[in-house]
Design a protein around this motif. Structure first.
Motif, PDB file in Angstrom:
ATOM      1  N   ILE A   1       4.410   2.953 -11.461  1.00  0.00           N
ATOM      2  CA  ILE A   1       4.015   3.120 -10.165  1.00  0.00           C
ATOM      3  C   ILE A   1       5.288   2.879  -9.124  1.00  0.00           C
ATOM      4  O   ILE A   1       5.760   3.865  -8.632  1.00  0.00           O
ATOM      5  CB  ILE A   1       2.853   2.573  -9.472  1.00  0.00           C
ATOM      6  CG1 ILE A   1       1.628   2.940 -10.274  1.00  0.00           C
ATOM      7  CG2 ILE A   1       2.815   2.783  -8.063  1.00  0.00           C
ATOM      8  CD1 ILE A   1       0.426   2.040  -9.937  1.00  0.00           C
TER       9      ILE A   1
ATOM     10  N   GLY B   1       2.068   2.230  -3.142  1.00  0.00           N
ATOM     11  CA  GLY B   1       1.202   2.507  -4.265  1.00  0.00           C
ATOM     12  C   GLY B   1       0.384   1.380  -4.939  1.00  0.00           C
ATOM     13  O   GLY B   1      -0.202   1.928  -6.190  1.00  0.00           O
TER      14      GLY B   1
ATOM     15  N   GLU C   1       0.944  -1.382  -0.204  1.00  0.00           N
ATOM     16  CA  GLU C   1       0.005  -0.076  -0.197  1.00  0.00           C
ATOM     17  C   GLU C   1       0.750   1.197   0.090  1.00  0.00           C
ATOM     18  O   GLU C   1       0.732   2.162  -0.626  1.00  0.00           O
ATOM     19  CB  GLU C   1      -1.023   0.146   1.302  1.00  0.00           C
ATOM     20  CG  GLU C   1      -1.932   1.258   1.171  1.00  0.00           C
ATOM     21  CD  GLU C   1      -2.977   1.378   2.402  1.00  0.00           C
ATOM     22  OE1 GLU C   1      -3.270   2.320   2.835  1.00  0.00           O
ATOM     23  OE2 GLU C   1      -3.420   0.168   2.618  1.00  0.00           O
TER      24      GLU C   1
ATOM     25  N   THR D   1      -1.755  10.804  -5.680  1.00  0.00           N
ATOM     26  CA  THR D   1      -0.440  10.671  -5.030  1.00  0.00           C
ATOM     27  C   THR D   1      -0.772  10.063  -3.670  1.00  0.00           C
ATOM     28  O   THR D   1      -1.757  10.120  -3.169  1.00  0.00           O
ATOM     29  CB  THR D   1       0.318  11.934  -5.051  1.00  0.00           C
ATOM     30  OG1 THR D   1      -0.442  12.706  -4.007  1.00  0.00           O
ATOM     31  CG2 THR D   1       0.456  12.460  -6.321  1.00  0.00           C
ATOM     32  N   LEU D   2       0.331   9.369  -3.052  1.00  0.00           N
ATOM     33  CA  LEU D   2       0.270   8.857  -1.903  1.00  0.00           C
ATOM     34  C   LEU D   2       0.147  10.141  -0.736  1.00  0.00           C
ATOM     35  O   LEU D   2      -0.693   9.725   0.248  1.00  0.00           O
ATOM     36  CB  LEU D   2       1.691   8.164  -1.709  1.00  0.00           C
ATOM     37  CG  LEU D   2       1.859   7.790   0.122  1.00  0.00           C
ATOM     38  CD1 LEU D   2       0.946   6.710  -0.013  1.00  0.00           C
ATOM     39  CD2 LEU D   2       3.342   7.377   0.474  1.00  0.00           C
TER      40      LEU D   2
ATOM     41  N   ASN E   1      -3.797  10.579  -0.615  1.00  0.00           N
ATOM     42  CA  ASN E   1      -4.303   9.408  -0.203  1.00  0.00           C
ATOM     43  C   ASN E   1      -4.446   9.384   1.240  1.00  0.00           C
ATOM     44  O   ASN E   1      -5.312   9.199   1.942  1.00  0.00           O
ATOM     45  CB  ASN E   1      -3.804   8.125  -0.681  1.00  0.00           C
ATOM     46  CG  ASN E   1      -4.112   8.038  -1.963  1.00  0.00           C
ATOM     47  OD1 ASN E   1      -4.948   8.439  -2.621  1.00  0.00           O
ATOM     48  ND2 ASN E   1      -3.352   6.973  -2.783  1.00  0.00           N
TER      49      ASN E   1
ATOM     50  N   ALA F   1       8.735   5.471  -4.587  1.00  0.00           N
ATOM     51  CA  ALA F   1       7.528   4.297  -4.192  1.00  0.00           C
ATOM     52  C   ALA F   1       8.298   3.301  -3.217  1.00  0.00           C
ATOM     53  O   ALA F   1       7.737   2.958  -2.402  1.00  0.00           O
ATOM     54  CB  ALA F   1       6.843   3.676  -5.211  1.00  0.00           C
TER      55      ALA F   1
ATOM     56  N   THR G   1      -0.191   6.482  -7.111  1.00  0.00           N
ATOM     57  CA  THR G   1      -0.747   5.211  -6.775  1.00  0.00           C
ATOM     58  C   THR G   1      -1.542   4.813  -7.589  1.00  0.00           C
ATOM     59  O   THR G   1      -2.116   5.306  -8.526  1.00  0.00           O
ATOM     60  CB  THR G   1      -1.239   5.473  -5.158  1.00  0.00           C
ATOM     61  OG1 THR G   1      -2.491   6.033  -5.367  1.00  0.00           O
ATOM     62  CG2 THR G   1      -0.329   6.163  -4.263  1.00  0.00           C
TER      63      THR G   1
END
Length: 208
Positions: free
Chosen positions: A58, A18, A15, A152-153, A156, A63, A147
């Motif tokens: 990704i 992403g 997670e 984007t992370l 999120n 990441a 992601t």
């Protein structure tokens, strides 16, 4: 896996990297949100095909570092080192024990989850889960990383709440200040070895 073993560690790493929808990492087995997440995931996978969005789009250096940082903040399994190095190599991203060690030295352990802490994964999920933990680490993550949901992370996890500060600790009350995983070198392990000091008794941390 009700502790921060390999399974819970790697779902969280995926997670943070992403590769799952937000909130997927730590849903308890009997929770109905599993079925909801499965349906949303299936729908999103089909959309990704039409958008031509692939894992290789990704999984980049941002990441990978985000995944490593998440594992460290969780007090995650040492097996994650092997798995993440393999993922990084497949993605063409350099990752070695030295990078793990460098990130560990700056990353606090915030998840008070066994074996490093005292709670279980179910407690972690209901306390805010991975998104709550990552929100508390936002300055140590690259929030620009893409992601699978197309956001984007950073987007999120922004504003994700934590409901129990003893399960997901604040930065000024970390379970361990840094180095939840430690990389060792020496004549017994010339290519390096990995330990989890947070899950060890103090007497086992000194050897001659």
């Amino acid at each position: 896996c009700m502790t921060m073993g390999t399974a819970s560690t790697m779902t969280s790493a995926a997670e943070a990297m992403g590769l799952t929808l937000p909130g997927a990492a730590s849903i308890p087995a009997p929770d109905s949100r599993h079925a909801q997440m499965a349906s949303l995931t299936g729908k999103r996978v089909v959309d990704m095909v039409w958008e031509d969005l692939k894992p290789r789009d990704i999984v980049d250096a941002r990441a990978i570092d985000n995944a490593v940082t998440a594992v460290l903040a969780l007090g995650g399994s040492t097996n994650a080192v092997v798995h993440l190095i393999a993922v990084a190599r497949r993605a063409g991203v350099p990752l070695d024990l030295a990078r793990f060690d460098a990130l560990a030295r700056r990353t606090p352990v915030l998840a008070n989850v066994r074996p490093s802490g005292k709670y279980l994964m179910e407690d972690f999920f209901y306390a805010g889960g991975l998104r709550g933990l990552l929100a508390r680490l936002s300055d140590l993550l690259d929030g620009t990383a893409l992601t699978v949901n197309g956001r984007t992370l950073g987007e999120n996890v922004a504003g994700s709440p934590v409901y129990q500060d003893d399960v997901i600790r604040t930065r000024d009350n970390a379970l361990v200040a840094n180095s939840g995983l430690a990389v060792l070198t020496g004549n017994l392990a010339p290519h390096g070895a990995v330990i989890k000091p947070a899950a060890m008794e103090a007497r086992l941390q000194v050897h001659t």
